[in-house]
Every structure is written in C-alpha cells, then in structure tokens.
Design an enzyme around this catalytic site. Sequence first.
Site, PDB file in Angstrom:
ATOM      1  N   SER A 142      -4.745 -11.249  10.468  1.00 32.33           N
ATOM      2  CA  SER A 142      -4.046 -11.935   9.373  1.00 32.33           C
ATOM      3  C   SER A 142      -3.883 -13.427   9.658  1.00 32.33           C
ATOM      4  O   SER A 142      -3.746 -13.832  10.817  1.00 32.33           O
ATOM      5  CB  SER A 142      -2.657 -11.335   9.164  1.00 32.33           C
ATOM      6  OG  SER A 142      -2.735  -9.954   8.973  1.00 32.33           O
ATOM      7  N   GLU A 257      -7.004   2.136  11.700  1.00 31.17           N
ATOM      8  CA  GLU A 257      -5.577   1.795  11.627  1.00 31.17           C
ATOM      9  C   GLU A 257      -4.873   2.698  10.610  1.00 31.17           C
ATOM     10  O   GLU A 257      -3.795   3.238  10.875  1.00 31.17           O
ATOM     11  CB  GLU A 257      -5.437   0.320  11.224  1.00 31.17           C
ATOM     12  CG  GLU A 257      -4.031  -0.223  11.343  1.00 31.17           C
ATOM     13  CD  GLU A 257      -3.970  -1.729  11.070  1.00 31.17           C
ATOM     14  OE1 GLU A 257      -4.947  -2.306  10.544  1.00 31.17           O
ATOM     15  OE2 GLU A 257      -2.919  -2.321  11.377  1.00 31.17           O
ATOM     16  N   ASN A 377       0.647  -1.054   0.226  1.00 30.29           N
ATOM     17  CA  ASN A 377       0.429   0.091  -0.671  1.00 30.29           C
ATOM     18  C   ASN A 377      -0.401  -0.306  -1.890  1.00 30.29           C
ATOM     19  O   ASN A 377      -1.276   0.441  -2.327  1.00 30.29           O
ATOM     20  CB  ASN A 377       1.779   0.636  -1.159  1.00 30.29           C
ATOM     21  CG  ASN A 377       2.433   1.533  -0.121  1.00 30.29           C
ATOM     22  OD1 ASN A 377       1.911   1.695   0.980  1.00 30.29           O
ATOM     23  ND2 ASN A 377       3.573   2.113  -0.465  1.00 30.29           N
TER      24      ASN A 377
HETATM   25  C1  LIG Z   1       4.592  -3.859  11.025  1.00 31.47           C
HETATM   26  C2  LIG Z   1       3.431  -4.793  10.771  1.00 31.47           C
HETATM   27  C3  LIG Z   1       2.527  -5.040  11.788  1.00 31.47           C
HETATM   28  C4  LIG Z   1       1.479  -5.937  11.580  1.00 31.47           C
HETATM   29  N1  LIG Z   1       0.653  -6.192  12.635  1.00 31.47           N
HETATM   30  C5  LIG Z   1      -0.391  -7.050  12.465  1.00 31.47           C
HETATM   31  C6  LIG Z   1      -1.247  -7.342  13.576  1.00 31.47           C
HETATM   32  O1  LIG Z   1      -1.055  -6.861  14.698  1.00 31.47           O
HETATM   33  N2  LIG Z   1      -2.286  -8.186  13.381  1.00 31.47           N
HETATM   34  C7  LIG Z   1      -2.534  -8.770  12.175  1.00 31.47           C
HETATM   35  O2  LIG Z   1      -3.512  -9.493  12.071  1.00 31.47           O
HETATM   36  N3  LIG Z   1      -1.711  -8.543  11.099  1.00 31.47           N
HETATM   37  C8  LIG Z   1      -0.635  -7.696  11.231  1.00 31.47           C
HETATM   38  N4  LIG Z   1       0.228  -7.451  10.175  1.00 31.47           N
HETATM   39  C9  LIG Z   1       0.030  -8.187   8.923  1.00 31.47           C
HETATM   40  C10 LIG Z   1      -0.431  -7.305   7.778  1.00 31.47           C
HETATM   41  O3  LIG Z   1      -1.769  -6.906   7.955  1.00 31.47           O
HETATM   42  C11 LIG Z   1      -0.230  -8.106   6.488  1.00 31.47           C
HETATM   43  O4  LIG Z   1       1.180  -8.331   6.339  1.00 31.47           O
HETATM   44  C12 LIG Z   1      -0.722  -7.356   5.279  1.00 31.47           C
HETATM   45  O5  LIG Z   1      -2.122  -7.269   5.296  1.00 31.47           O
HETATM   46  C13 LIG Z   1      -0.291  -8.085   3.964  1.00 31.47           C
HETATM   47  O6  LIG Z   1      -0.638  -9.420   3.996  1.00 31.47           O
HETATM   48  P1  LIG Z   1       0.444 -10.556   3.681  1.00 31.47           P
HETATM   49  O7  LIG Z   1       1.648 -10.291   4.500  1.00 31.47           O
HETATM   50  O8  LIG Z   1      -0.245 -11.862   3.833  1.00 31.47           O
HETATM   51  O9  LIG Z   1       0.859 -10.308   2.162  1.00 31.47           O
HETATM   52  P2  LIG Z   1       0.096 -10.856   0.866  1.00 31.47           P
HETATM   53  O10 LIG Z   1      -1.352 -10.550   0.996  1.00 31.47           O
HETATM   54  O11 LIG Z   1       0.488 -12.261   0.636  1.00 31.47           O
HETATM   55  O12 LIG Z   1       0.713  -9.922  -0.262  1.00 31.47           O
HETATM   56  C14 LIG Z   1       1.956 -10.207  -0.918  1.00 31.47           C
HETATM   57  C15 LIG Z   1       2.173  -9.169  -2.005  1.00 31.47           C
HETATM   58  O13 LIG Z   1       1.123  -9.244  -2.983  1.00 31.47           O
HETATM   59  C16 LIG Z   1       0.514  -7.974  -3.176  1.00 31.47           C
HETATM   60  N5  LIG Z   1      -0.926  -8.130  -3.418  1.00 31.47           N
HETATM   61  C17 LIG Z   1      -1.776  -8.955  -2.756  1.00 31.47           C
HETATM   62  N6  LIG Z   1      -3.029  -8.816  -3.232  1.00 31.47           N
HETATM   63  C18 LIG Z   1      -2.971  -7.878  -4.209  1.00 31.47           C
HETATM   64  C19 LIG Z   1      -3.949  -7.296  -5.081  1.00 31.47           C
HETATM   65  N7  LIG Z   1      -5.240  -7.652  -5.030  1.00 31.47           N
HETATM   66  N8  LIG Z   1      -3.540  -6.350  -5.965  1.00 31.47           N
HETATM   67  C20 LIG Z   1      -2.216  -5.970  -6.017  1.00 31.47           C
HETATM   68  N9  LIG Z   1      -1.247  -6.494  -5.224  1.00 31.47           N
HETATM   69  C21 LIG Z   1      -1.615  -7.425  -4.324  1.00 31.47           C
HETATM   70  C22 LIG Z   1       0.730  -7.226  -1.869  1.00 31.47           C
HETATM   71  O14 LIG Z   1       0.687  -5.831  -2.067  1.00 31.47           O
HETATM   72  C23 LIG Z   1       2.130  -7.713  -1.474  1.00 31.47           C
HETATM   73  O15 LIG Z   1       3.111  -6.959  -2.135  1.00 31.47           O
HETATM   74  C24 LIG Z   1       1.298  -6.587  10.336  1.00 31.47           C
HETATM   75  C25 LIG Z   1       2.225  -6.340   9.312  1.00 31.47           C
HETATM   76  C26 LIG Z   1       3.288  -5.458   9.520  1.00 31.47           C
HETATM   77  C27 LIG Z   1       4.273  -5.234   8.411  1.00 31.47           C
END
Ligand SMILES: Cc1cc2nc3c(=O)[nH]c(=O)nc-3n(C[C@H](O)[C@H](O)[C@H](O)COP(=O)(O)OP(=O)(O)OC[C@H]3O[C@@H](n4cnc5c(N)ncnc54)[C@H](O)[C@@H]3O)c2cc1C
Length: 409
Positions: A142, A257, A377
């Site tokens: 990420s 994962e 989700n």
């Molecule tokens: C407990 C935990 C552990 C993690 N560990 C790691 C790790 O070790 N390494 C790593 O690299 N990352 C890690 N992450 C990060 C995780 O992969 C990201 O938080 C996740 O992929 C969501 O990305 P974001 O936080 O940038 O949210 P965003 O992508 O900004 O999303 C924000 C909101 O928009 C919604 N959204 C976005 N795009 C769409 C779409 N196309 N259609 C509908 N809704 C959408 C999402 O569902 C969400 O509700 C971790 C996260 C958590 C919670």
Amino acid sequence: MSEVENRESPEDAEYRLNARAWLEAHAERKTGVDDWSTQRHHTDPDALRAYFERCRAWQRTLYDGGYAGISWPVEHGGQGGTSTQSRIFAEEVAAFDVTSGFLSSTIMMIGTALRFHGTPEQQARFLPPLLSGEEAWCQLFSEPGSGSDLAGLACKAVRDGDEFILNGQKVWNSMAQCAEWGFIIARTNPDVPKHAGITFLLVDMRSPGIEVRPLVQANGAQHFNEVFLSDVRVPVEHVVGEIDGGWSPTRTVMAAESQFIGGTTDRSAAEKLAEVATRLGRNHDPLVRQRLATLHTRERVISWMSTTMMNAVRRGEKPSVSGGVLKLFMAENRVRIGETATMLLGPAATADTDPDSEWAQLELINRFSVSIGGGTNEVQRNNVGERDLGLPRDIRVDKDVAWKDVPRG
Ligand SMILES: Cc1cc2nc3c(=O)[nH]c(=O)nc-3n(C[C@H](O)[C@H](O)[C@H](O)COP(=O)(O)OP(=O)(O)OC[C@H]3O[C@@H](n4cnc5c(N)ncnc54)[C@H](O)[C@@H]3O)c2cc1C
C-alpha cells in the site's frame, strides 16, 4: 472424541493424537485468561518487540518439531503432509496458549508467492528461514495514494546494472519495524498501462536508505508503519517473476492473504459465546439461540470453504471457492460476533475489564482489520462480481492509458 474426530481416517486420528501429545510436551494449555495467544494491543514498543520475538521462538519450535509448513512440499522446506493434517494441527493448537502471531500471515503470503513464482535459487534461499521464523517478513504494497487501487502505485524501481534502485513511500505496513525482509511492488515501466509496468522484489529491510516509522493508533498500538525508501539497492536476482510482470505474484499474495484471513482457525466464537450466554443465564433466549446457531453454521461453512481451497492449492488447481467470498464471509462473521457479544454483555462489552469483556472489545475493534486489511469488503465484492460471477466490469478510464498519463491528485 468429537463428531469430527469420529469421521477421521485411522491415519488422521493418529496424526491428531501425536500432534496433541507433542503440544502437551511443548506448550501450556489455555486457561481462560491467556497471556500470549490472545491478540492484544501493545502500546509499549519494547513489549511489542518482546511479543514478536516470543512468536518467532514458537515458530522455531514448530519448525524443529516438524509442524511448520505441514502441507508444503518437502522440496520447499515443508512436511509434505495433507491439508487435512494442517487443519487437524490448527484445531489442536487452538487449545494451547501459543501463537506465531503475525509471522503466520507472511509465511502464507510470501511463501505461496515464492513457491509458485520464485526461482529454485530463491526458494532454496528464502523458504527455510521463512518457515523457521529466522527471517521475518513484511508486506510493502500500500501507498498513500494506492490502497484499493493498488496497481496505480508510484514507488519507483530503476534498473542500474545488476541492481534496481528503489525510491518512494509505503504505508500501513504491519510489523515492518520487526521484519528482516520485505516483499515490495514498484513501478519499473511508467510508459505502459498500470498493471503492466510493476515488478515484485524482495528487499532486505536492513539496507541503507530504508526508514521505518511506526504509526501510533488511537489506542496507542503500533501495529502499522510508514516505510520510506531512498536510493535502496536491490539485486536483480531478488525479482520474483518477470520484470514488469509483478502483478501476477502480487495477485498470488492477495489470494493467499484472503485465504489466510478467511481460514484462520481459532477457538470457535460460537462456542465461546454459548459459554457466555450460559453463564449469564441467556442460553434459553430464542433470539440468542438463533444468533448462536447462525454463527455456528457460518463457522462450519467457513471451515469447509477453507479446506476446499487448501486442497485445491495443494493440488496446484484453481480453487472452486473464491478467496474473496471466503474473506467476505469471515469479515461479516466478525461483525456478527461483536454484535452478539455486545448483545449478551451489554455495557460491560465496551467498558469492563474482565476477560469476557476484554475479548468482546477485541472482537469489536479487530473486525475492521478483516474488513479493510487485504482489500476492503467493497473491493472484494467488486472482484467477486467481476471475476467470479462474470458480471460487466466497472468502467475503467485508465484501462489502456500509460501509467504516467493517468491524472492523479
Ligand atoms: C489490519 C490491516 C493490516 C494491513 N497491513 C498491510 C500491510 O502489511 N502491508 C500493506 O501494504 N498494506 C496493509 N494494509 C493496508 C490495506 O491493504 C489497505 O488499507 C486497503 O487495501 C485499503 O486501502 P486504503 O486504506 O488506501 O483505502 P482506500 O483505497 O482509500 O479506500 C477508501 C474507501 O473507498 C472504498 N473504495 C475504494 N475503491 C473502491 C471501488 N473501486 N469500489 C467501491 N469502493 C471503493 C473502500 O472500500 C474504502 O471504504 C493493512 C490494512 C489493515 C486494516
């Protein structure tokens, strides 16, 4: 003997008895207030590090005892066992106060990627210390601008002779502060559409130019980090899969994962909640019984889906069950567990400090780790609709556009 044990083959029943005996000799049984295996939020970095090292030592004990990588092939450092044996061991170990903690998730993620996409040299070099816990890993996927839209990532890797030079920032990297190695995806070709110019690399976290900054959460925990990379050199032989073809191992990691999150075998929450309901005299309440029955049924369905997936992966086949469905099922179960615990315990579920209340609080908080981590989700639903059900794809304005020409904020 339980109903499940009755249905086991004589070989599996023997495996279970041996595993149980080995566990009795090497671990303490859970006693209710478990010091170690209960996931807690460490607010003190030294306590977090000590906990991590304790998990690592348990992984080493598993490895030495022949219980790490149970269903992995022997040539990959595993035991060459069956996925049923893996499940049996997971069921047995759930009764003991031991855990490999975060190590288990990275063993599943990078282990699967290396097994399917790694060179024989990479497999020989990295799989044994991964399985023994000698080398701990973190996931560097990420970025501040790329979470759900992971393929839009901007961290750069530029070729310089036999090395790549990495520059950029990653975020939300679980336990990166304790890891010796990281698996990272970086942009190696900005002139092609986003999925086509990504390379998957293995990076030594002790390399010059890597800065790991813990992110302190609202409750004081420091599970996540930001990782800054400035001119970090990675040898070309640490590329997994093809240069510019890193999306393929990335998808393998994400599927592993989802499977890991969905297949985590811990003590049955339905059983735990049934005990709480009995203690509180609520076990004859029809509404409570209905909720418990639903949770029990869903736990059985999750277990079946997980075993089906593991069997297919072991045979090298495409699983008939989607990892996205499994993860969604698990994420929704966590919500139901938290809600049922709150319904039973009332205000104590959020404010009290007795073991049941603390457990309920963890369930309430941790559900977000499952519904966001590894793909939210909403994104899982998109994937299930498009990939598994063949529904029309979402409109993608960047589909055939070179990554460098895609507008970004
Ligand atoms: C407990 C935990 C552990 C993690 N560990 C790691 C790790 O070790 N390494 C790593 O690299 N990352 C890690 N992450 C990060 C995780 O992969 C990201 O938080 C996740 O992929 C969501 O990305 P974001 O936080 O940038 O949210 P965003 O992508 O900004 O999303 C924000 C909101 O928009 C919604 N959204 C976005 N795009 C769409 C779409 N196309 N259609 C509908 N809704 C959408 C999402 O569902 C969400 O509700 C971790 C996260 C958590 C919670």
